[in-house]
Design an enzyme around this catalytic site. Structure first.
Site, PDB file in Angstrom:
ATOM      1  CG  HIS A  63      30.970  32.306  15.537  1.00 30.63           C
ATOM      2  ND1 HIS A  63      30.024  31.113  15.652  1.00 30.63           N
ATOM      3  CD2 HIS A  63      31.866  31.777  14.442  1.00 30.63           C
ATOM      4  CE1 HIS A  63      30.193  30.357  14.859  1.00 30.63           C
ATOM      5  NE2 HIS A  63      31.271  30.960  13.941  1.00 30.63           N
ATOM      6  CG  ASP A 165      31.468  26.782  12.402  1.00 30.46           C
ATOM      7  OD1 ASP A 165      31.484  27.936  12.759  1.00 30.46           O
ATOM      8  OD2 ASP A 165      30.525  26.832  11.524  1.00 30.46           O
ATOM      9  CD  GLU A 197      29.851  33.328  11.675  1.00 32.23           C
ATOM     10  OE1 GLU A 197      30.505  33.209  10.811  1.00 32.23           O
ATOM     11  OE2 GLU A 197      29.389  31.904  12.030  1.00 32.23           O
ATOM     12  CG  HIS A 306      27.509  24.579   9.182  1.00 33.89           C
ATOM     13  ND1 HIS A 306      26.847  25.690   8.786  1.00 33.89           N
ATOM     14  CD2 HIS A 306      28.466  25.528   9.885  1.00 33.89           C
ATOM     15  CE1 HIS A 306      27.115  26.752   9.150  1.00 33.89           C
ATOM     16  NE2 HIS A 306      28.044  26.657  10.015  1.00 33.89           N
TER      17      HIS A 306
END
Ligand code: CO
Ligand code: ZN
Length: 337
Positions: A63, A165, A197, A306
């Protein structure tokens, strides 16, 4: 093969919260076009190319989007209130810098010193240095998207950056494409760079639906627990890419799981087994499309997922490229299921 730090830096530092992936998409489109491919882009912003013209259809995705924020209110003093896009880790936000889609910057702080509520999204605000409400509205209107900008840093064995990510997954797919470019393909492999995503998995679902592959693979990051050792997770930085057994969105198809593990063992590719009791990836989303698509995940263990300082190991990235290059040329994976 050494890591192309220049490419990874460009990918991680580029702006691309869910729903605003165009700048990341442009890097991918430019690179693939320069390499002689004809990538296509769908209505949502998903990008894809296909290698091979016989055998079963395989879809492998990474993603393009990252977590972010959107401005939802501006107060009289010109401070912005924000809402999260994706699973934002509030505790990591104090003093963070927001880069907005229009190039404006802001600092995040809290309206309260009460430690119990100060990281609550209701208490957080963004200061863009505006004079007042009107000035702020002019600079960063309601609905503007932003990301937690940071520069990528090379730490030697490890790399620290925002949006690893899943830009590390994007990087792995691009390098796997380079490896497979001149190889004889036994599968028809579509490489998909997906949108949203972190928000709804819209991109992967739409792509899986339109391609209707026999097998779907998602490359993403996973948690690692090698610092605190209290979550009892197996994944550790530097021990190789992980083959997903399951997460909270997917139980990898047993035949695929066994094939990936057997191949890694045979080819002596250092790898780890991933059981993640929380979180999910595009693999889970794709597995639920149409009649149900056999799916699996290959992941890179990451610390501080994150947050703007995600950390991964170079050897794990190289291992993932190696594993995917091998798996996608070994045999027709679609015949396994
Ligand atoms: Co994520
Ligand atoms: Zn991800």
């Amino acid at each position: 093969m050494a890591i192309d730090l220049k490419l990874l830096k460009k990918l991680t530092e580029t702006f691309g919260p869910s729903g605003r992936e165009d700048e990341v998409g442009k890097i991918i489109l430019d690179r693939l076009t320069k390499k002689g491919f004809k990538p296509s882009k769908d209505v949502h912003g998903n990008i894809k190319i296909t290698l091979g013209n016989s055998g079963n259809k395989i879809l492998i995705t990474a993603h393009m989007d990252e977590i972010g924020i959107v401005v939802n209110y501006i107060d009289e003093k010109g401070f912005l209130k924000i809402s999260p896009i994706g699973g934002v880790y509030n505790e990591a936000l104090f003093g963070s810098r927001i880069l907005f889609a229009n190039g404006k910057w802001g600092a995040i702080f809290s309206q309260t010193t009460n430690p119990k509520i100060k990281t609550d999204f209701n208490s957080l605000f963004v200061d863009i240095g505006a004079k007042n409400k009107e000035d702020a509205q002019k600079q960063v209107p309601i609905g503007t998207f932003g990301v937690f900008h940071r520069e990528m840093v090379n730490l030697g064995d490890n790399i620290m950056a925002k949006a690893l990510d899943d830009r590390v997954g994007v990087y792995i797919l691009l390098k796997t494409i380079d490896n497979l470019k001149s190889k004889k393909m036994t599968n028809r492999v579509t490489f998909g760079f997906t949108v949203q995503e972190e928000f709804s998995t819209l991109g992967a679902r739409a792509l899986a639906h339109s391609i209707d592959p026999k097998v779907a693979i998602a490359v993403d990051v996973t948690a690692s627990d090698d610092i605190r050792e209290k979550l009892y997770l197996n994944m550790t930085l530097g021990n190789g890419p992980t083959i997903k057994i399951m997460d909270s969105s997917l139980i990898s198809h047993p035949k695929l799981k066994n094939f990936f593990i057997d191949t890694a063992k045979k080819e002596k590719i250092k790898h780890q087994l991933e059981v993640l009791p929380f979180g999910g990836t595009d693999a889970g989303a794709m597995s639920l499309v149409k009649n149900g698509i056999p799916a699996i995940g290959v992941s890179i263990p990451a610390r501080y997922v994150h947050t703007p300082s995600e950390m991964v190991n170079k050897k794990d990235i190289e291992g993932a490229i190696n594993l995917l290059t091998t798996v996608l040329t070994k045999k027709d994976i679609g015949d396994l299921v």
